[in-house]
Write a protein that holds these residues in place. Structure first.
Motif, mmCIF file in Angstrom:
data_model
loop_
_atom_site.group_PDB
_atom_site.id
_atom_site.type_symbol
_atom_site.label_atom_id
_atom_site.label_comp_id
_atom_site.label_asym_id
_atom_site.label_seq_id
_atom_site.Cartn_x
_atom_site.Cartn_y
_atom_site.Cartn_z
ATOM 1 N N HIS A 24 0.734 -1.124 0.006
ATOM 2 C CA HIS A 24 0.043 0.114 0.000
ATOM 3 C C HIS A 24 1.043 1.269 -0.130
ATOM 4 N N GLU A 25 0.602 2.200 -0.779
ATOM 5 C CA GLU A 25 1.306 3.523 -0.905
ATOM 6 C C GLU A 25 1.147 4.286 0.353
ATOM 7 N N GLU A 26 0.131 4.298 1.189
ATOM 8 C CA GLU A 26 -0.250 4.994 2.120
ATOM 9 C C GLU A 26 0.565 4.653 3.549
ATOM 10 N N SER A 27 1.389 3.353 3.334
ATOM 11 C CA SER A 27 1.734 2.617 4.423
ATOM 12 C C SER A 27 2.987 3.471 5.245
ATOM 13 N N ALA A 28 3.759 4.159 4.165
ATOM 14 C CA ALA A 28 4.821 5.215 4.696
ATOM 15 C C ALA A 28 4.153 6.127 5.684
ATOM 16 N N GLU A 29 3.122 6.686 5.232
ATOM 17 C CA GLU A 29 2.209 7.868 5.720
ATOM 18 C C GLU A 29 1.751 7.394 7.199
ATOM 19 N N TYR A 30 1.172 6.052 7.008
ATOM 20 C CA TYR A 30 0.658 5.529 8.464
ATOM 21 C C TYR A 30 2.023 5.354 9.436
ATOM 22 N N ALA A 31 3.189 4.789 8.779
ATOM 23 C CA ALA A 31 4.228 4.773 9.705
ATOM 24 C C ALA A 31 4.658 6.170 10.595
ATOM 25 N N ALA A 32 4.592 7.153 9.822
ATOM 26 C CA ALA A 32 5.056 8.536 10.322
ATOM 27 C C ALA A 32 4.130 8.939 11.278
ATOM 28 N N ILE A 33 2.700 8.646 10.681
ATOM 29 C CA ILE A 33 1.669 9.179 11.756
ATOM 30 C C ILE A 33 1.736 8.423 13.188
ATOM 31 N N PHE A 34 2.226 7.065 13.135
ATOM 32 C CA PHE A 34 2.400 6.194 14.195
ATOM 33 C C PHE A 34 3.730 6.911 15.065
ATOM 34 N N SER A 35 4.554 7.118 14.554
ATOM 35 C CA SER A 35 5.767 7.257 14.991
ATOM 36 C C SER A 35 5.668 8.860 15.819
ATOM 37 N N SER A 36 4.972 9.709 15.082
ATOM 38 C CA SER A 36 4.695 11.164 15.839
ATOM 39 C C SER A 36 3.909 11.116 16.791
ATOM 40 N N GLY A 37 2.707 10.175 16.655
ATOM 41 C CA GLY A 37 1.708 10.152 17.520
ATOM 42 C C GLY A 37 2.282 9.568 18.781
#
Length: 259
Positions: free
Chosen positions: A222-235
């Motif tokens: 999924h292309e959005e996986s990198a975005e999800y990973a970044a959201i998780f880390s910042s969260g």
């Protein structure tokens, strides 16, 4: 015209007033990390595990729905890799090197051996020579032990793999019945399980092979996986800064794994 308008109203009423992107996440029984109900069909209602509490504190407030899907570990890896699921809880990087990993880990887990024999301790691969080892198929331990398990996988007098969601029940029963002499599993989960079942005196920890960072890992499909990973880390960083992470962990009698 009235019929058409009524039809439109009916169709619109069939959908929720707002529906954001949904992240489908695999779960299995790893209490206190992930705690399933007695039927192993979904999360425990009162205390679903600190992984779930952390994820629910990160993604829904940012406009994402999270759907938790119960899967055995090996199948969860396959479905996350293919893109049928968005994320998996919780591999080490060595277990799924092609997945998309956040910068922030979700846990620090240790693999340890458990036995009834209080005179035996794991002291390297050679100490397994006279043992029958139970383990969950699909787990990665370390290169040396993984190679030993592969080499002996067709010899049930050396190693016995188990599958499914009730792997601790199976290995515990095998150990108590003498069908295996030792099993390897994650330390905090097993300690929690043995205490809950009144077996923390009968079954003892007998050495560990090491500890690894574990992650909420996202599908490489999924292309959005990198975005999800970044959201998780910042969260997660924000939860740690605000003290909310300590509050979540304290519900399960735990402390921040970085302390």
């Amino acid at each position: 015209m009235k019929i058409c308008l009524l039809s439109i109203v009916f169709i619109l009423s069939s959908f929720p007033a707002w529906a954001g992107p949904t992240i489908y996440v695999s779960i299995d029984e790893w209490c206190p990390y992930i705690c399933l109900n007695k039927e192993h069909t979904g999360l425990a209602a009162d205390a679903p595990g600190y992984y779930v509490d952390i994820i629910d504190a990160i993604f829904p407030p940012r406009g994402y729905d999270v759907e938790y899907v119960v899967r055995p570990w090996k199948r969860a890896l396959q479905e996350t890799r293919s893109g049928a699921l968005n994320a998996i809880l919780s591999p080490a990087k060595e277990e799924a090197p092609d997945f998309i990993f956040p910068e922030e880990e979700l846990a620090h887990l240790c693999w340890c051996f458990y036995t009834k024999n209080r005179t035996w301790t794991f002291r390297g691969i050679e100490s397994l020579n006279n043992q029958i080892v139970g383990y969950l198929e699909g787990n990665h331990f370390n290169n040396e032990l993984d190679a030993y398990l592969r080499r002996n996988r067709n010899n049930p007098q050396k190693v016995q793999a188990v599958h499914g969601l009730n792997f601790l029940d199976i290995n515990k029963n095998k150990l108590l019945q003498g069908r295996i002499t030792v099993f390897i599993e994650e330390s905090a989960t097993t300690d929690h399980y043995l205490a809950e079942h009144g077996l923390d005196e009968a079954v003892v920890k007998a050495g560990c092979i090491g500890c690894w960072h574990m992650y909420m890992a996202f599908s490489p499909a999924h292309e959005e996986s990198a975005e999800y990973a970044a959201i998780f880390s910042s969260g997660l960083r924000e939860l740690r800064r605000s003290g909310q992470l300590d509050e979540i962990l304290s519900r399960y009698g735990l402390k921040d794994w970085r302390d």
